[in-house]
Scaffold this active site. Sequence first.
Site, short mmCIF file in Angstrom:
data_model
loop_
_atom_site.label_atom_id
_atom_site.label_comp_id
_atom_site.label_asym_id
_atom_site.label_seq_id
_atom_site.Cartn_x
_atom_site.Cartn_y
_atom_site.Cartn_z
N HIS A 69 0.82 -1.21 0.00
CA HIS A 69 0.00 0.00 0.00
C HIS A 69 0.86 1.26 0.00
O HIS A 69 0.41 2.31 -0.44
CB HIS A 69 -0.92 0.04 1.22
CG HIS A 69 -1.96 -1.03 1.21
ND1 HIS A 69 -2.96 -1.07 0.28
CD2 HIS A 69 -2.13 -2.11 2.01
CE1 HIS A 69 -3.72 -2.14 0.50
NE2 HIS A 69 -3.23 -2.78 1.54
N HIS A 96 5.64 6.57 6.35
CA HIS A 96 5.25 6.06 5.04
C HIS A 96 4.70 7.21 4.20
O HIS A 96 4.49 8.31 4.73
CB HIS A 96 4.20 4.95 5.20
CG HIS A 96 2.95 5.41 5.86
ND1 HIS A 96 2.73 5.31 7.21
CD2 HIS A 96 1.86 6.03 5.37
CE1 HIS A 96 1.57 5.84 7.51
NE2 HIS A 96 1.00 6.28 6.40
N HIS A 98 2.10 8.89 0.97
CA HIS A 98 0.87 8.83 0.18
C HIS A 98 1.02 9.72 -1.04
O HIS A 98 1.54 10.83 -0.95
CB HIS A 98 -0.34 9.30 1.00
CG HIS A 98 -0.66 8.41 2.14
ND1 HIS A 98 -1.55 7.37 2.04
CD2 HIS A 98 -0.20 8.39 3.40
CE1 HIS A 98 -1.62 6.74 3.22
NE2 HIS A 98 -0.81 7.35 4.06
N HIS A 115 3.70 10.45 6.40
CA HIS A 115 3.07 10.27 7.70
C HIS A 115 4.04 9.63 8.67
O HIS A 115 4.47 8.49 8.46
CB HIS A 115 1.82 9.37 7.57
CG HIS A 115 0.68 10.06 6.90
ND1 HIS A 115 -0.37 9.38 6.31
CD2 HIS A 115 0.42 11.39 6.75
CE1 HIS A 115 -1.22 10.27 5.81
NE2 HIS A 115 -0.77 11.48 6.06
N THR A 198 -6.13 6.58 7.96
CA THR A 198 -6.68 6.89 6.64
C THR A 198 -6.82 5.64 5.78
O THR A 198 -7.21 5.72 4.62
CB THR A 198 -5.79 7.91 5.89
OG1 THR A 198 -4.51 7.30 5.64
CG2 THR A 198 -5.60 9.18 6.69
C1 SG4 Z 1 -0.25 2.82 5.37
O1 SG4 Z 1 -0.94 1.77 4.75
C2 SG4 Z 1 0.90 2.25 6.18
O2 SG4 Z 1 1.66 1.39 5.37
C3 SG4 Z 1 0.41 1.50 7.41
O3 SG4 Z 1 1.53 1.12 8.18
C4 SG4 Z 1 -0.48 2.44 8.24
O4 SG4 Z 1 -1.04 1.73 9.35
C5 SG4 Z 1 -1.62 2.94 7.39
O5 SG4 Z 1 -1.11 3.60 6.24
C6 SG4 Z 1 -2.52 3.93 8.14
O6 SG4 Z 1 -1.74 4.97 8.67
O7 SG4 Z 1 -1.07 7.24 9.03
N1 SG4 Z 1 -2.24 6.74 6.88
S1 SG4 Z 1 -2.14 6.45 8.43
O8 SG4 Z 1 -3.45 6.68 9.03
O9 SG4 Z 1 0.26 2.74 10.88
C7 SG4 Z 1 -0.64 1.99 10.61
C8 SG4 Z 1 1.64 -0.17 8.59
O10 SG4 Z 1 0.74 -0.97 8.45
C9 SG4 Z 1 -1.42 1.31 11.67
C10 SG4 Z 1 2.94 -0.51 9.20
ZN ZN Z 2 -0.61 7.40 6.02
#
Ligand code: SG4
Ligand code: ZN
Length: 255
Positions: A69, A96, A98, A115, A198
Amino acid sequence: TLPPYTYSGETGPLLWHSLTADGKSFPYEKCATGKQQSPIDITDEVPLAVNTTTTFPFSGEFSIEDDGHSIVVTPLKPDGYKSILGGEVYKLSQFHFHLSSEHRLRHESFPLEVHFVHTKLDDENKLAVVGIFFDLVDTGSGDALLQSIYPKLDGLQKPKHSRRGEQEKHGDSFEVQMHSINNIVDNSHIRSYPGSLTTPPCSEGVSWYVVEEPLAVTVKQFNKMKKIMKFNSRITQNDYSSPPKENLLALGKTS
Ligand code: SG4
Ligand code: ZN
């Protein structure tokens, strides 16, 4: 097992809430029924953060992977990077990207958003995320953070399947320098609001800290990231003070 989700079509954001693996349970229900969903449009209505001192690493060792993702960067030293967010102590668990930005700034979107996901020191279940936008530039070398990641992007491999929370074998580790982030992030340019993840399961109780000043991404860096990540932005029509409109749309209600 959890149903797979994407960013378009039948498993895209507007239908996340209806995805099911067994036909009975709807693990992503919150994506439509939630009342404090992220992202939102960051306007002057969103309060400035208080008691917030982010201490992003000047340098350190990280691992980098494509989790299917996003491009996810995880510190090798899990207790390495602490920040005070809203007066509470958090540590960095990963960051990570977006593409394009998820939040908007006074109605404006950006090509990229990073983020920094933090967990509370004395309560691992409490999340706070620091979001920073990137502006596309055609001069200079881009932010130091992206410079250090760039050479690692070619060798990036997708794990067979990534499951949140599980410990995985990480890819390449590398040294990162993040001077510019450290310099620009201060209280007077961060807005904070209570929101959600998100991505599915769109869990709420996430404290958001969105930095107003964008960092720089070069066209070259951006194109390389675009090859790996594709579009992974949950675009919503959510405002700060009105109920999340997108969620009502997803449920087939108009107001
Ligand atoms: C992304 O999919 C990251 O890869 C996830 O990280 C993350 O989940 C998810 O986004 C949601 O994070 O800041 N966009 S966000 O709300 O951090 C989490 C992993 O799964 C739980 C490691
Ligand atoms: Zn994110």
